[in-house]
Design a protein around this motif. Structure first.
Motif, mmCIF file in Angstrom:
data_model
loop_
_atom_site.group_PDB
_atom_site.id
_atom_site.type_symbol
_atom_site.label_atom_id
_atom_site.label_comp_id
_atom_site.label_asym_id
_atom_site.label_seq_id
_atom_site.Cartn_x
_atom_site.Cartn_y
_atom_site.Cartn_z
ATOM 1 N N ARG A 1 0.836 -1.204 0.000
ATOM 2 C CA ARG A 1 0.000 0.000 0.000
ATOM 3 C C ARG A 1 0.873 1.257 0.000
ATOM 4 O O ARG A 1 0.559 2.235 -0.652
ATOM 5 C CB ARG A 1 -0.956 0.016 1.192
ATOM 6 C CG ARG A 1 -1.815 -1.229 1.374
ATOM 7 C CD ARG A 1 -2.445 -1.765 0.123
ATOM 8 N NE ARG A 1 -3.509 -0.885 -0.370
ATOM 9 C CZ ARG A 1 -4.107 -1.036 -1.544
ATOM 10 N NH1 ARG A 1 -3.767 -2.014 -2.347
ATOM 11 N NH2 ARG A 1 -5.052 -0.209 -1.907
ATOM 12 N N LEU A 2 1.994 1.224 0.729
ATOM 13 C CA LEU A 2 2.943 2.348 0.692
ATOM 14 C C LEU A 2 3.526 2.505 -0.704
ATOM 15 O O LEU A 2 3.697 3.623 -1.199
ATOM 16 C CB LEU A 2 4.071 2.140 1.707
ATOM 17 C CG LEU A 2 3.763 2.440 3.157
ATOM 18 C CD1 LEU A 2 4.915 2.006 4.046
ATOM 19 C CD2 LEU A 2 3.459 3.915 3.357
ATOM 20 N N ASP A 3 3.841 1.393 -1.326
ATOM 21 C CA ASP A 3 4.360 1.407 -2.689
ATOM 22 C C ASP A 3 3.350 2.063 -3.631
ATOM 23 O O ASP A 3 3.716 2.862 -4.487
ATOM 24 C CB ASP A 3 4.645 -0.039 -3.125
ATOM 25 C CG ASP A 3 5.961 -0.186 -3.847
ATOM 26 O OD1 ASP A 3 6.987 0.263 -3.322
ATOM 27 O OD2 ASP A 3 5.946 -0.760 -4.953
ATOM 28 N N ALA A 4 2.077 1.733 -3.456
ATOM 29 C CA ALA A 4 1.023 2.307 -4.294
ATOM 30 C C ALA A 4 0.897 3.814 -4.089
ATOM 31 O O ALA A 4 0.423 4.532 -4.983
ATOM 32 C CB ALA A 4 -0.317 1.622 -4.001
ATOM 33 N N LEU A 5 1.328 4.310 -2.924
ATOM 34 C CA LEU A 5 1.311 5.748 -2.650
ATOM 35 C C LEU A 5 2.535 6.460 -3.228
ATOM 36 O O LEU A 5 2.699 7.662 -3.061
ATOM 37 C CB LEU A 5 1.241 5.992 -1.135
ATOM 38 C CG LEU A 5 -0.053 5.565 -0.440
ATOM 39 C CD1 LEU A 5 0.077 5.714 1.071
ATOM 40 C CD2 LEU A 5 -1.241 6.369 -0.967
ATOM 41 N N GLY A 6 3.427 5.699 -3.882
ATOM 42 C CA GLY A 6 4.575 6.300 -4.545
ATOM 43 C C GLY A 6 5.902 6.151 -3.836
ATOM 44 O O GLY A 6 6.902 6.738 -4.264
ATOM 45 N N HIS A 7 5.948 5.368 -2.767
ATOM 46 C CA HIS A 7 7.204 5.135 -2.055
ATOM 47 C C HIS A 7 7.850 3.861 -2.589
ATOM 48 O O HIS A 7 7.165 2.903 -2.923
ATOM 49 C CB HIS A 7 6.944 5.020 -0.555
ATOM 50 C CG HIS A 7 6.241 6.224 -0.001
ATOM 51 N ND1 HIS A 7 6.898 7.409 0.247
ATOM 52 C CD2 HIS A 7 4.944 6.438 0.304
ATOM 53 C CE1 HIS A 7 6.036 8.286 0.698
ATOM 54 N NE2 HIS A 7 4.842 7.736 0.743
ATOM 55 N N ARG A 8 9.170 3.831 -2.679
ATOM 56 C CA ARG A 8 9.902 2.644 -3.146
ATOM 57 C C ARG A 8 10.271 1.827 -1.915
ATOM 58 O O ARG A 8 11.228 2.141 -1.198
ATOM 59 C CB ARG A 8 11.143 3.078 -3.916
ATOM 60 C CG ARG A 8 11.968 1.939 -4.444
ATOM 61 C CD ARG A 8 11.306 1.285 -5.616
ATOM 62 N NE ARG A 8 12.217 0.293 -6.184
ATOM 63 C CZ ARG A 8 11.833 -0.667 -6.976
ATOM 64 N NH1 ARG A 8 10.583 -0.765 -7.320
ATOM 65 N NH2 ARG A 8 12.701 -1.528 -7.437
ATOM 66 N N VAL A 9 9.505 0.763 -1.656
ATOM 67 C CA VAL A 9 9.650 0.000 -0.418
ATOM 68 C C VAL A 9 10.422 -1.289 -0.655
ATOM 69 O O VAL A 9 10.153 -2.020 -1.616
ATOM 70 C CB VAL A 9 8.264 -0.322 0.189
ATOM 71 C CG1 VAL A 9 8.413 -1.052 1.522
ATOM 72 C CG2 VAL A 9 7.447 0.954 0.374
ATOM 73 N N ILE A 10 11.371 -1.554 0.250
ATOM 74 C CA ILE A 10 12.023 -2.851 0.331
ATOM 75 C C ILE A 10 11.715 -3.394 1.727
ATOM 76 O O ILE A 10 11.486 -2.634 2.658
ATOM 77 C CB ILE A 10 13.551 -2.771 0.082
ATOM 78 C CG1 ILE A 10 14.232 -1.851 1.098
ATOM 79 C CG2 ILE A 10 13.835 -2.320 -1.337
ATOM 80 C CD1 ILE A 10 15.753 -1.821 0.994
ATOM 81 N N GLY A 11 11.659 -4.706 1.871
ATOM 82 C CA GLY A 11 11.270 -5.261 3.158
ATOM 83 C C GLY A 11 12.140 -6.409 3.607
ATOM 84 O O GLY A 11 12.692 -7.154 2.785
ATOM 85 N N ILE A 12 12.238 -6.553 4.917
ATOM 86 C CA ILE A 12 12.925 -7.697 5.506
ATOM 87 C C ILE A 12 12.014 -8.331 6.554
ATOM 88 O O ILE A 12 11.152 -7.669 7.133
ATOM 89 C CB ILE A 12 14.289 -7.325 6.146
ATOM 90 C CG1 ILE A 12 14.105 -6.349 7.317
ATOM 91 C CG2 ILE A 12 15.231 -6.746 5.119
ATOM 92 C CD1 ILE A 12 14.762 -6.823 8.573
ATOM 93 N N ASP A 13 12.210 -9.611 6.774
ATOM 94 C CA ASP A 13 11.470 -10.335 7.799
ATOM 95 C C ASP A 13 12.257 -11.602 8.124
ATOM 96 O O ASP A 13 13.050 -12.076 7.305
ATOM 97 C CB ASP A 13 10.069 -10.697 7.293
ATOM 98 C CG ASP A 13 9.068 -10.882 8.420
ATOM 99 O OD1 ASP A 13 8.136 -10.068 8.516
ATOM 100 O OD2 ASP A 13 9.216 -11.843 9.217
ATOM 101 N N LEU A 14 12.023 -12.155 9.300
ATOM 102 C CA LEU A 14 12.645 -13.430 9.668
ATOM 103 C C LEU A 14 11.806 -14.622 9.248
ATOM 104 O O LEU A 14 12.311 -15.731 9.126
ATOM 105 C CB LEU A 14 12.863 -13.486 11.188
ATOM 106 C CG LEU A 14 14.088 -12.777 11.711
ATOM 107 C CD1 LEU A 14 14.127 -12.836 13.240
ATOM 108 C CD2 LEU A 14 15.367 -13.372 11.132
ATOM 109 N N SER A 15 10.514 -14.419 9.037
ATOM 110 C CA SER A 15 9.608 -15.524 8.742
ATOM 111 C C SER A 15 9.567 -15.821 7.243
ATOM 112 O O SER A 15 9.133 -14.993 6.447
ATOM 113 C CB SER A 15 8.192 -15.180 9.224
ATOM 114 O OG SER A 15 7.247 -16.073 8.671
ATOM 115 N N THR A 16 9.982 -17.023 6.885
ATOM 116 C CA THR A 16 9.925 -17.404 5.470
ATOM 117 C C THR A 16 8.479 -17.530 4.992
ATOM 118 O O THR A 16 8.188 -17.233 3.833
ATOM 119 C CB THR A 16 10.686 -18.720 5.213
ATOM 120 O OG1 THR A 16 10.181 -19.730 6.086
ATOM 121 C CG2 THR A 16 12.175 -18.547 5.438
#
Length: 197
Positions: free
Chosen positions: A51-66
């Protein structure tokens, strides 16, 4: 603590779905800088990041859960990775903003995450994080917790200051679908800490 690999398939449906994600993204998006990469810690299924990406932000993400990352990878193709928020796989001064929605309340000690956030943020960069989750969900008149939560606003403000992260803004959003039976949906506070230049 939940096993987020097991929860991944039903996580969005049981946590308010798109209305909750839109509310969170709208609140965060209003405070984020216009340009630059946004790192989303504990990206989960990627629903808020998308949703942030759709607002025009270039988002990258990390998480521990596969399990969570499988869902996030469909929403942010090529922009998610398995990593620990206390050891971010990014160089110093590399991102304009970092977000963390419902992460810090899970930790015994939030300071290692704040230290890493300060390391990867550019000078003047912004860290937006949800705070006081348990307090937001506590029914009116209920007794406060017996220990200080790791996502307490006052605690995070003090810990952030140790790493040159200064309180600069705050907002909140409605936690659609998060109400306990018989109560209204909670309003989740968001704290904005800016890295000193």
């Amino acid at each position: 603590m939940l096993d987020y690999d097991d929860e991944a398939a039903e996580y969005d449906r049981t946590r308010g779905g798109l209305p909750r994600a839109d509310a969170a993204a709208s609140a965060l998006g209003a405070l984020l800088p216009q340009r630059g990469v946004v790192l989303d810690l504990a990206v989960g299924t990627g629903i808020v990041a998308e949703r942030l990406d759709a607002l025009g932000h270039r988002v990258i993400g990390i998480d521990l859960s596969t399990g969570m990352l499988r869902h996030a990878a469909r929403r942010l193709p090529g922009r998610v990775a398995r990593a620990d928020a206390t050891a971010l796989p990014l160089p110093n001064d590399s991102v304009a903003a970092v977000t963390a929605v419902w992460l810090l309340h899970l930790l015994d000690d939030a300071e290692p995450v704040l230290a890493e956030v300060a390391r990867v943020l550019r000078p003047g960069g912004l860290f937006l994080t949800t705070v006081d989750k348990a307090a937001a969900m506590r029914p009116a008149g209920a007794l406060p917790p017996t220990r200080i939560p790791s996502d307490g606003c006052a605690l995070l403000t003090a810990l952030g200051a140790r790493h040159r992260l200064r309180l600069s803004t705050a907002t909140s959003f409605l936690g659609h679908g998060q109400a306990r039976p018989g109560y209204e949906d909670p309003n989740y506070p968001v704290l904005g800490l800016r890295l000193e230049t």
